[in-house]
Each structure stands twice: as C-alpha cells, then as structure tokens.
Design a protein around this motif. Structure first.
Motif, PDB file in Angstrom:
ATOM      1  N   ASP A   2      30.576  33.216  39.366  1.00  0.00           N
ATOM      2  CA  ASP A   2      29.607  32.876  38.258  1.00  0.00           C
ATOM      3  C   ASP A   2      29.788  33.107  36.843  1.00  0.00           C
ATOM      4  N   ILE A   3      30.865  34.245  36.737  1.00  0.00           N
ATOM      5  CA  ILE A   3      31.305  34.232  35.188  1.00  0.00           C
ATOM      6  C   ILE A   3      32.173  33.367  34.752  1.00  0.00           C
ATOM      7  N   LEU A   4      32.969  32.606  35.532  1.00  0.00           N
ATOM      8  CA  LEU A   4      33.774  31.352  35.291  1.00  0.00           C
ATOM      9  C   LEU A   4      32.873  30.299  35.085  1.00  0.00           C
ATOM     10  N   ALA A   6      30.000  30.408  33.562  1.00  0.00           N
ATOM     11  CA  ALA A   6      29.279  30.640  32.516  1.00  0.00           C
ATOM     12  C   ALA A   6      30.171  30.697  31.252  1.00  0.00           C
ATOM     13  N   LEU A   7      31.434  31.110  31.438  1.00  0.00           N
ATOM     14  CA  LEU A   7      32.610  30.847  30.415  1.00  0.00           C
ATOM     15  C   LEU A   7      32.897  29.309  30.097  1.00  0.00           C
ATOM     16  N   GLY A   8      32.949  28.713  31.155  1.00  0.00           N
ATOM     17  CA  GLY A   8      33.047  27.444  31.112  1.00  0.00           C
ATOM     18  C   GLY A   8      32.072  26.753  30.418  1.00  0.00           C
ATOM     19  N   PHE A   9      30.892  27.267  30.538  1.00  0.00           N
ATOM     20  CA  PHE A   9      29.731  26.512  29.976  1.00  0.00           C
ATOM     21  C   PHE A   9      29.550  26.693  28.602  1.00  0.00           C
TER      22      PHE A   9
END
Length: 60
Positions: A2-4, A6-9
C-alpha cells in the motif's frame, strides 16, 4: 504494498501539478520555473511612503 501505491500516487499528482503550472506559465498567468524573478527597482518603497505621508496644511 500500500505504501508503494501511495508514493506512486503522490508522484503522479506532483508531476501533473508541475505540468499544469508550466502550462499556466506559458500562457502568462504566473511565474513558475522557466521565467526568472523580476528585478525590483532600487527603491521600491518610495511610492508607498509618498502615499502614506500626511498632507502639509498651511496654518493661518
């Protein structure tokens, strides 16, 4: 995982915002990255001082 996502978004949002600001700059609406800062006059406060002065009245 999920953190990836979010960082991509966040990265996509920042790139889109940057492109939008560059588009607005190309149309002359604002200064973002391509155009530098405008040069300030040597004494920018002179006009303001003149506006804030109290008018001189002649005494009778």
């Amino acid at each position: 995982m999920d953190i990836l996502i979010a960082l991509g978004f966040v990265a996509v949002v920042l790139v889109v915002a940057d492109r939008l600001l560059l588009l607005l700059e190309s149309h002359g609406h604002l200064n973002w990255r391509r155009s530098g800062r405008k040069k300030l006059p040597a004494e920018p406060g002179v006009g303001l001082e003149h506006l804030l002065e109290e008018p001189v009245r002649e005494g009778r």
